[in-house]
Enzyme design. Sequence first.
Site, PDB file in Angstrom:
ATOM      1  N   GLU A  49       8.708 -36.910  -0.345  1.00 36.11           N
ATOM      2  CA  GLU A  49       7.687 -37.474  -0.965  1.00 36.11           C
ATOM      3  C   GLU A  49       7.327 -37.006  -2.337  1.00 36.11           C
ATOM      4  OE1 GLU A  49       6.957 -37.647   3.433  1.00 36.11           O
ATOM      5  OE2 GLU A  49       7.007 -36.005   2.062  1.00 36.11           O
ATOM      6  N   PHE A 111      -3.449 -35.034  14.606  1.00 34.99           N
ATOM      7  CA  PHE A 111      -2.061 -34.925  14.444  1.00 34.99           C
ATOM      8  C   PHE A 111      -1.889 -35.455  12.871  1.00 34.99           C
ATOM      9  CE2 PHE A 111       2.416 -36.640  14.311  1.00 34.99           C
ATOM     10  CZ  PHE A 111       2.965 -35.333  14.128  1.00 34.99           C
ATOM     11  N   GLN A 112      -1.389 -34.776  11.886  1.00 30.80           N
ATOM     12  CA  GLN A 112      -0.975 -35.137  10.539  1.00 30.80           C
ATOM     13  C   GLN A 112      -2.331 -35.655   9.778  1.00 30.80           C
ATOM     14  OE1 GLN A 112       2.376 -37.800  10.451  1.00 30.80           O
ATOM     15  NE2 GLN A 112       3.780 -35.695  10.453  1.00 30.80           N
ATOM     16  N   LYS A 161      -5.502 -45.612   9.445  1.00 25.36           N
ATOM     17  CA  LYS A 161      -4.400 -46.530  10.353  1.00 25.36           C
ATOM     18  C   LYS A 161      -5.194 -47.704  11.048  1.00 25.36           C
ATOM     19  CE  LYS A 161      -0.649 -46.199  13.523  1.00 25.36           C
ATOM     20  NZ  LYS A 161       0.164 -45.083  14.372  1.00 25.36           N
ATOM     21  N   MET A 490      14.618 -19.817 -18.333  1.00 30.88           N
ATOM     22  CA  MET A 490      13.737 -19.255 -19.378  1.00 30.88           C
ATOM     23  C   MET A 490      12.940 -17.858 -18.866  1.00 30.88           C
ATOM     24  SD  MET A 490      12.242 -20.213 -21.943  1.00 30.88           S
ATOM     25  CE  MET A 490      12.129 -22.157 -22.237  1.00 30.88           C
TER      26      MET A 490
END
Length: 586
Positions: A49, A111-112, A161, A490
């Site tokens: 993602e 969940f999630q 959802k 760096m």
Amino acid sequence: MELTGAQALIKSLEMEGVEVVFGLPGGAILPVYDPLLDSSIRHVLVRHEQGAGHAAEGYAQVTGRPGVAMVTSGPGATNIVTPLMDAMMDSVPLVVVSGQVPTTAIGTDAFQETAITSITMGITKHNWLVTDPADLPRVVAEAFHVATSGRPGPVLVDVPKDVSNARTSWYWPSADDLDLPGYRLPRAPEPGLVRRAAELLLGAERPVLYVGGGVIKAEASEALRRLVDLSGAPVVTTLMARGAFPDDDPRCLGMPGMHGTWTATTAMQRADLLVALGSRFDDRVTGKVATFAPGAKVVHVDVDPAEIGKVRRADVGIVADCKVAIEALCEALEELGSTPEGRARPGTPAASRPDLGPWHAQLAKWRQAHPLRYEQTQGGPLKPQFVVETLRELSPPDTVVVTGVGQHQMWASQYWRFAEPRTWVTSGGAGTMGFAVPAALGAKVGRPDRTVWAIDGDGCFQMTAQELVTATAERIPVKVAILNNAYLGMVRQWQELFYEERYSEVYLSPDLPDYVQWAEAMGCRAFRVESPEEVAPTIEKANEIDDRPVVIDFRTDAFEKVYPMVPAGASNDEIIEGPAQGEGGR
């Protein structure tokens, strides 16, 4: 017409003219992926993602249109937090749609589940949790309006959802239907302030136009050229403004600040007037603020009122779109007697302005005495600057250059010559390692007619290289040049200069992983270059390949450092040119 919330969401994206979405499906966003099958919108399936967010940023930076990403709830949403923060820092228009658990499960640690609107409150211009499918068209219209108007930036729309599955009547809102209390766009610049700014320009002996990324965001590059012609002032372009003014113009001094050119940085220090256009006095530009440009008056133009006076007090602060403000400033200069040839009409205020000849002569002397320096010896270690210069010489002039963050980013900005805006894509304010590969992918989707080179470091490349699988699968032929110095370069440079060469956790190894084999495993053509003599032939081979991604592993000098350099927290007067020149050299 009755639609599901998911169908209404996709149709709303279509109404906003969205052509491509970068994303990765999951349970909570799954209902929205179904109507995508029937949509004209192209979906690019990323492998992480974070890649979706950076790809959308790359698309936005080269096209000027908002980038769109779509992710699921929980870890899908938190994985795109870094791109949201990156877009917020660099004013990139980004619209993220995230799935959420059903409204009945919110707050139950389902969940999630994660409270992504709370998490992203400080790194988005605004976000929405949609609880009624009837609100979706309006919210999408509001999200695009907020992302693209005023100071551009990221927004997030969180869709549970059950809202995606519920049915609603379709409509498309008018501008009057948008519900944005407190959201006010800047008005036209105040004429009195514009005239005062023009008078300061005409009275300055050592003016500098300090150009930031806001000029590119406002599509103000042509207006800027006119301002330079009318005022005669030299230009410095910040890291986010590279290409806003052409590097081959003798009035362009290059990038200022921590790793800017000696002349650009010193010109700002010696200026008696700074005209800041869409720039925010970032600490990487100013160095120690108390010692920054001590003798300069300041005209500050920015679309965001919060920027005026935030770091440096402005003698004249103009809140306006950069293009509108620059055009107004040009008109004021013409009214006061400036001509497009840089001369003054007799009998006007411009006729008595100071002669800028001595200032330009001084700048030319500084340029000659303090150029960017490196030495590529035959048979010696491969210098990263030589790789960048050779890439530039052998690539089309309209090539889009994308970078990660670190030494390679600075060398790319220093040694590439930019002729037009939106050909430079990088992570500025956030300094996000891993930005280059997915952003290059998005840039190529946005400008398929352009050659896109990602100049990356080996440390950055390892963070998001999996998106080359996306590039291969989606037939997006980006090109990647890895400046492989086997270090977090760096960080190593700072440890060498400021930590007595105590190299703590910066060694990466030149061979682990094997970048050629890794790239080939991801479907790319890959090459390894170890000597200066191999650089040009290999780049020419890479430029001929346009049916798949290409990766070149350039084995560069591990201990090459980026100069000039202003140490963190130091004054810009303490600029270090390099080990051979010592400090300052004035």
